[in-house]
Design a protein around this motif. Structure first.
Motif, PDB file in Angstrom:
ATOM      1  N   ARG A  23       0.841  -1.188   0.000  1.00 20.15           N
ATOM      2  CA  ARG A  23       0.000   0.000   0.000  1.00 20.15           C
ATOM      3  C   ARG A  23       0.883   1.247   0.000  1.00 20.15           C
ATOM      4  NH1 ARG A  23      -3.885   0.019   4.859  1.00 20.15           N
ATOM      5  NH2 ARG A  23      -4.584  -1.859   3.768  1.00 20.15           N
ATOM      6  N   GLN A  25       2.574   4.563   0.790  1.00 19.99           N
ATOM      7  CA  GLN A  25       2.670   5.353   2.000  1.00 19.99           C
ATOM      8  C   GLN A  25       3.045   6.790   1.656  1.00 19.99           C
ATOM      9  OE1 GLN A  25       2.022   4.067   5.183  1.00 19.99           O
ATOM     10  NE2 GLN A  25       1.344   2.256   4.037  1.00 19.99           N
ATOM     11  N   PHE A  26       2.494   7.714   2.448  1.00 21.08           N
ATOM     12  CA  PHE A  26       2.828   9.125   2.252  1.00 21.08           C
ATOM     13  C   PHE A  26       4.254   9.353   2.728  1.00 21.08           C
ATOM     14  CE2 PHE A  26       2.811  13.641   3.454  1.00 21.08           C
ATOM     15  CZ  PHE A  26       2.326  14.186   2.277  1.00 21.08           C
ATOM     16  N   ARG A 126       9.113  18.033   6.261  1.00 17.13           N
ATOM     17  CA  ARG A 126       7.798  17.959   6.915  1.00 17.13           C
ATOM     18  C   ARG A 126       7.503  19.224   7.706  1.00 17.13           C
ATOM     19  NH1 ARG A 126       8.984  11.998   9.459  1.00 17.13           N
ATOM     20  NH2 ARG A 126       9.618  11.020   7.482  1.00 17.13           N
ATOM     21  N   ASP A 299      10.684  11.125  15.456  1.00 17.36           N
ATOM     22  CA  ASP A 299      11.223  11.796  14.283  1.00 17.36           C
ATOM     23  C   ASP A 299      12.599  12.310  14.636  1.00 17.36           C
ATOM     24  OD1 ASP A 299      11.419  12.767  11.770  1.00 17.36           O
ATOM     25  OD2 ASP A 299      10.168  14.540  12.087  1.00 17.36           O
ATOM     26  N   THR A 359       5.670  12.882  12.066  1.00 17.13           N
ATOM     27  CA  THR A 359       5.750  11.754  11.154  1.00 17.13           C
ATOM     28  C   THR A 359       5.064  12.119   9.849  1.00 17.13           C
ATOM     29  OG1 THR A 359       3.666  10.811  11.927  1.00 17.13           O
ATOM     30  CG2 THR A 359       5.679  10.139  13.091  1.00 17.13           C
ATOM     31  N   ALA A 360       5.379  11.358   8.800  1.00 20.32           N
ATOM     32  CA  ALA A 360       4.759  11.611   7.499  1.00 20.32           C
ATOM     33  C   ALA A 360       3.244  11.418   7.573  1.00 20.32           C
ATOM     34  CB  ALA A 360       5.374  10.692   6.450  1.00 20.32           C
ATOM     35  N   GLU A 361       2.808  10.388   8.301  1.00 21.94           N
ATOM     36  CA  GLU A 361       1.369  10.118   8.406  1.00 21.94           C
ATOM     37  C   GLU A 361       0.654  11.232   9.158  1.00 21.94           C
ATOM     38  OE1 GLU A 361      -1.918   8.010   7.311  1.00 21.94           O
ATOM     39  OE2 GLU A 361       0.185   7.673   6.748  1.00 21.94           O
ATOM     40  N   ARG A 362       1.301  11.763  10.187  1.00 19.51           N
ATOM     41  CA  ARG A 362       0.684  12.856  10.937  1.00 19.51           C
ATOM     42  C   ARG A 362       0.574  14.103  10.067  1.00 19.51           C
ATOM     43  NH1 ARG A 362       3.826  13.590  16.058  1.00 19.51           N
ATOM     44  NH2 ARG A 362       2.855  11.571  16.507  1.00 19.51           N
ATOM     45  N   LYS A 364       0.227  14.164   6.854  1.00 18.90           N
ATOM     46  CA  LYS A 364      -0.855  13.900   5.911  1.00 18.90           C
ATOM     47  C   LYS A 364      -2.205  14.199   6.549  1.00 18.90           C
ATOM     48  CE  LYS A 364      -2.886  10.178   3.143  1.00 18.90           C
ATOM     49  NZ  LYS A 364      -2.794   8.725   2.788  1.00 18.90           N
ATOM     50  N   ASN A 365      -2.376  13.783   7.798  1.00 16.78           N
ATOM     51  CA  ASN A 365      -3.639  14.050   8.494  1.00 16.78           C
ATOM     52  C   ASN A 365      -3.851  15.546   8.717  1.00 16.78           C
ATOM     53  OD1 ASN A 365      -4.123  11.297   8.619  1.00 16.78           O
ATOM     54  ND2 ASN A 365      -3.210  11.073  10.659  1.00 16.78           N
TER      55      ASN A 365
END
Length: 530
Positions: A23, A25-26, A126, A299, A359-362, A364-365
């Motif tokens: 899948r 990932q950002f 980021r 991070d 983080t990258a996922e954070r 993105k959110n």
């Protein structure tokens, strides 16, 4: 009998883990594209909102639609760059209610993109992206920017000049010094308050001794030469015309009457600017809490050099502080709009102060939440000025029946002549809305004053004729009260009357606009203004 098991086989489990691994990932490499998509969404969102909700254009946008008829080296209130840009846009697109707002948001997105480029020189990817998201939530960069005016147009030029200045210093690059001079000159052609921002950059230069290199001083001289060359035609115009923008600025300044007045002015100004930051406060609170809660390995610790911190703090804080100092030294009351160009580095200041783990996922959110916040701000402003205002029988600059005005003006003109309607004398708001909502080919003689509208001459008025419109409502007229030149034109008219517009509810007095007709004398050889 063989017992059937409901547990998944190891093969199925491995397949699921492999699917999750595949899948996408950002990651940091996706950040520029994600920011670009957010910018595009911002422009489209405001364009669609204006198309659906606005029936007229805002006051400052109407002014630029009126001024853009002619390419002048200066205009009676301001330098010429915004009107030049609008003139160029009108060569590609017809005047409309949507066009100015799309142009505003496009400029803001460009400014944010340049700020992102500057942030990448100082911050990790980021954190740089997060700084732009924070800056985008300042009200001056979204709901407070629904007019195409000198403050909003200044933002991309201000960002470009700041980026060029920073790169020129860091790399001792003559090429970037030339670019800094070019964008600095263009910014001054937008609005003179750009000088306040430049004062902050020069203050940083004085404080950072590591930049005191011979090559940088040579570069500054070259940049100053380019700056002067860019400004020279406008300076010539100022001298030749008696410095009208300075006269206008002096006429609208409100003097301070003593220490108590100065204290109250500064307090009200700061209070208003804090209010403009309210939309980004939840995001700041979130990243502060995450910073405290995040484990050390979440991070890589963000490291910013001392000289970069100095640049961010000085360049970020100076515009607001210099504006306050100018007010106190000149004895002039601070106006809320004077803070409109002071917050482009807000996000960078916040990131340098908080140093968030991210983080990258954070990230993105946070991008998703920021987009949602922009939708809410846009929808709230547009609905408030249109649907909600109509429900509560409120008249706003956005729900004025501009198309009805244009139709009535055209119908009135056609009752007297078959010649094309080329010239209208009126205030900037009615004139701009006429152009935006049905009469794109008319030129506006603002307040009947030829000095305010050099694109219209008395010879053209004699040849083409003119329709004069006088908006008599004292709290709605845009311009000087009872303009003498406009009344003189009306007194010389061949015919006169009034039109009543369907604006507001049955409980309110309908909007009445008086009109007067000057006949064309040489319509076959009429030269269109502009």
């Amino acid at each position: 009998m063989q017992q059937l098991s409901s547990a998944p086989s190891h093969g199925a489990s491995d397949h699921n883990h492999a699917a999750i691994a595949r899948r996408p990932q950002f990651a940091d490499r996706h950040i520029p594209m994600a920011l670009a998509m957010l910018g595009l969404a911002q422009v489209l969102m405001w364009g669609i909102a204006a198309w659906l909700g606005y029936s007229s254009t805002e006051l400052d946008s109407a002014e630029q639609l009126s001024w853009a008829t002619g390419l002048e080296l200066g205009y009676w209130k301001h330098p010429p760059m915004p009107s030049w840009i609008m003139h160029g846009a009108l060569m590609l697109f017809k005047p409309s209610i949507v066009l100015p707002l799309v142009m505003v948001q496009t400029g803001i997105v460009i400014a944010l993109g340049l700020t992102w480029r500057l942030a990448r020189e100082i911050l990790p990817p980021r954190q740089a992206a997060l700084s732009v998201l924070i800056t985008s939530l300042v009200l001056y960069h979204n709901a407070g920017a629904d007019s195409f005016n000198h403050n909003t147009v200044l933002l991309p030029f201000q960002a470009a000049a700041t980026l060029a200045f920073f790169l020129a210093l860091r790399h001792s690059s003559l090429r970037w010094w030339l670019a800094a001079g070019l964008f600095g000159g263009l910014a001054m052609l937008v609005k003179y308050v750009a000088a306040i921002h430049f004062a902050g950059l020069l203050l940083y230069l004085l404080l950072d001794r590591s930049t005191h290199l011979r090559r940088n001083f040579v570069g500054m001289l070259l940049g100053a030469l380019v700056f002067a060359l860019v400004l020279s035609p406008h300076v010539y115009w100022l001298h030749a015309n008696g410095y009208p923008p300075m006269q206008y600025a002096h006429s609208v300044m409100i003097p301070l009457t003593g220490p108590a007045s100065a204290f109250a002015s500064v307090g009200q100004f700061i209070e208003t600017q804090v209010f403009r930051l309210v939309p980004l406060l939840p995001l700041l609170i979130y990243i502060v809490r995450q910073r405290r809660a995040a484990p050390a390995h979440d991070d890589v610790e963000m490291v910013v050099s001392r000289r970069d911190k100095l640049f961010v703090w000085v360049a970020g804080a100076a515009p607001l502080l210099v504006t306050i100092a100018f007010s106190l030294l000149s004895g002039s009351k601070l106006e809320a709009r004077w803070g409109a160009n002071a917050f482009l580095l807000t996000g960078m200041v916040a990131i340098v102060a908080i140093r968030p783990h991210l983080t990258a996922e954070r990230l993105k959110n946070i991008m998703g939440v920021t987009l949602l916040a922009h939708v809410v701000l846009c929808a709230g402003l547009v609905a408030g000025k249109s649907v909600v205002a109509k429900h509560f029988d409120r008249r706003t600059r956005a729900n004025f029946p501009a198309a009805e005005l244009a139709q009535e003006a055209e119908r009135t003109w056609r009752k007297h002549t078959n010649a094309p309607l080329r010239l209208v004398a009126t205030d900037i708001w009615l004139g701009g809305n006429l152009r935006a909502a049905g009469l794109p080919g008319v030129a506006v003689l603002i307040d009947g004053d030829y000095t305010k509208s050099p694109w219209v001459t008395q010879e053209q008025v004699h040849a083409c004729g003119m329709l004069i419109l006088d908006d008599t409502i004292s709290n709605g007229r845009a311009g000087v009260a009872n303009p003498e030149q406009l009344h003189t034109l009306m007194d010389s008219a061949e015919a006169a009357g009034s039109m009543t517009l369907n604006w507001g509810s049955a409980k309110q007095e309908r909007r009445t606009v008086h009109w007067a007709y000057l006949p064309p004398h040489d319509a076959a050889h009429c030269t269109q203004a502009g």
